[in-house]
Design a protein around this motif. Structure first.
Motif, PDB file in Angstrom:
ATOM      1  N   ASP A  51      39.386  30.284  35.118  1.00  0.00           N
ATOM      2  CA  ASP A  51      40.584  31.101  35.349  1.00  0.00           C
ATOM      3  C   ASP A  51      41.412  30.529  36.489  1.00  0.00           C
ATOM      4  O   ASP A  51      42.652  30.507  36.437  1.00  0.00           O
ATOM      5  CB  ASP A  51      40.175  32.542  35.652  1.00  0.00           C
ATOM      6  N   ASP A  72      45.722  33.319  28.547  1.00  0.00           N
ATOM      7  CA  ASP A  72      45.131  33.588  29.856  1.00  0.00           C
ATOM      8  C   ASP A  72      44.871  35.081  30.031  1.00  0.00           C
ATOM      9  O   ASP A  72      43.784  35.490  30.463  1.00  0.00           O
ATOM     10  CB  ASP A  72      46.051  33.073  30.957  1.00  0.00           C
ATOM     11  N   ASP A  76      41.164  36.772  30.190  1.00  0.00           N
ATOM     12  CA  ASP A  76      40.768  37.507  31.393  1.00  0.00           C
ATOM     13  C   ASP A  76      40.275  38.907  31.044  1.00  0.00           C
ATOM     14  O   ASP A  76      39.207  39.341  31.503  1.00  0.00           O
ATOM     15  CB  ASP A  76      41.941  37.605  32.369  1.00  0.00           C
TER      16      ASP A  76
END
Length: 236
Positions: A51, A72, A76
Motif C-alpha cells: 500500500d 488502491d 485497501d
C-alpha cells in the motif's frame, strides 16, 4: 517513443503491485486457515507494505490514474475487511472497526454521487497508517503462540496478547471514528454546495468500456479530472 514505453512499463508495474494486494486479500483467509497466524502475519506485513510502495511509486513516476486509484481503494478496503473479520473471530474488539470501515465506505460513495473526488484527506491517510500498524502488530502477537520458547519477553506478550489486541482495537476504533466524522464533514460540504448536484445518470450517456479504460489509465486525464466525482467518469 522510449519515454512512452517507459511510462507504460512503470504504470503496469505499479498497478501489478496494487493488484497483488487485492489478490492477497482474497487469499488471506485460506492462508490463515491452512498455514496459521505465523505465515499470515508475514503475508499481512507484505500486503500492507504494498500500500505504501504503490502510492510512493505512483507519485514518484507521476503515473497516478483513476484505475490505480480505484484498485488502491478496493484493495485497501478488502484487506482491512478481511483482516478485521479474521481477528474478530477471536477478538470482539475488532468488530467495531469493521463496522466503522463499512460506514466510511458508504459515506464515501454518497460523497462521490454528489461530486466528491477520489482524493483522501489527511485524516483518512493518518487513520490508514494507524490501522495498518495496529493490524500488523495484532497478527504478530497471535503468531507468537507458535513459538515454544523460554524467552521471558516473548512469553510476556503471549500471556498478554488479549490485552494488547484490545488496546490496538480501541486505537483503531478511535481513529476510524475521527476519520468517519471527517468523511461526514466532507459529504455535507459537497452535498450543500449549490454547484454540486446528485448525478442524474438518466440524463447522461454512458461511455463505452473502451472509453472508460482509456481514460482510466490516462495520467493526463487523471490530472485534469481528479477533483471530479469518480462516478462522473463513466458518463459523457
Amino acid at each position: 517513443m522510449k519515454r512512452n514505453l517507459l511510462k507504460i512499463i512503470e504504470l503496469i508495474f505499479v498497478n501489478l503491485i496494487t493488484l497483488t494486494r487485492l489478490l492477497g486479500a482474497f487469499a488471506l483467509p485460506f492462508i490463515y486457515i491452512y498455514k496459521g497466524p505465523s505465515i499470515s502475519s508475514i503475508v499481512i506485513l507484505i500486503l500492507f507494505l504494498t500500500d505504501a510502495i504503490d502510492g510512493f511509486l505512483a507519485r514518484t513516476f507521476k503515473i497516478s490514474t483513476f484505475l490505480g486509484s480505484i484498485l488502491d481503494a478496493i484493495s485497501d478496503k478488502l484487506l482491512n475487511t478481511v483482516s478485521f473479520i479474521l481477528l474478530g473471530l477471536t477478538y470482539n474488539i475488532m468488530i467495531p472497526p469493521l463496522i466503522l470501515e463499512i460506514l466510511i465506505l458508504l459515506i464515501s460513495y454518497s460523497t462521490y454521487k454528489y461530486g466528491g473526488n477520489v482524493q483522501s484527506s489527511k485524516v483518512g491517510k493518518i487513520k490508514t497508517i494507524i490501522l495498518d500498524i495496529c493490524v500488523i502488530f495484532s497478527f504478530v502477537l497471535i503468531s507468537l503462540n507458535a513459538f515454544n520458547t523460554n524467552n521471558h519477553i516473548i512469553n510476556y506478550f503471549i500471556n498478554n496478547t488479549t490485552t494488547y489486541i484490545n488496546i490496538f482495537g480501541s486505537i483503531i476504533s478511535i481513529s476510524c471514528i475521527i476519520a468517519l466524522l471527517d468523511y461526514i464533514k466532507k459529504y455535507k460540504k459537497v452535498r450543500n454546495n449549490p454547484k454540486n448536484e446528485k448525478i442524474n445518470f438518466k440524463d447522461k450517456t454512458r461511455k463505452t468500456f473502451k472509453e472508460v479504460m482509456k481514460n482510466g489509465i490516462d495520467t493526463n486525464y487523471y490530472t485534469i479530472h481528479k477533483d471530479e466525482s469518480i462516478l462522473e467518469q463513466f458518463y459523457k
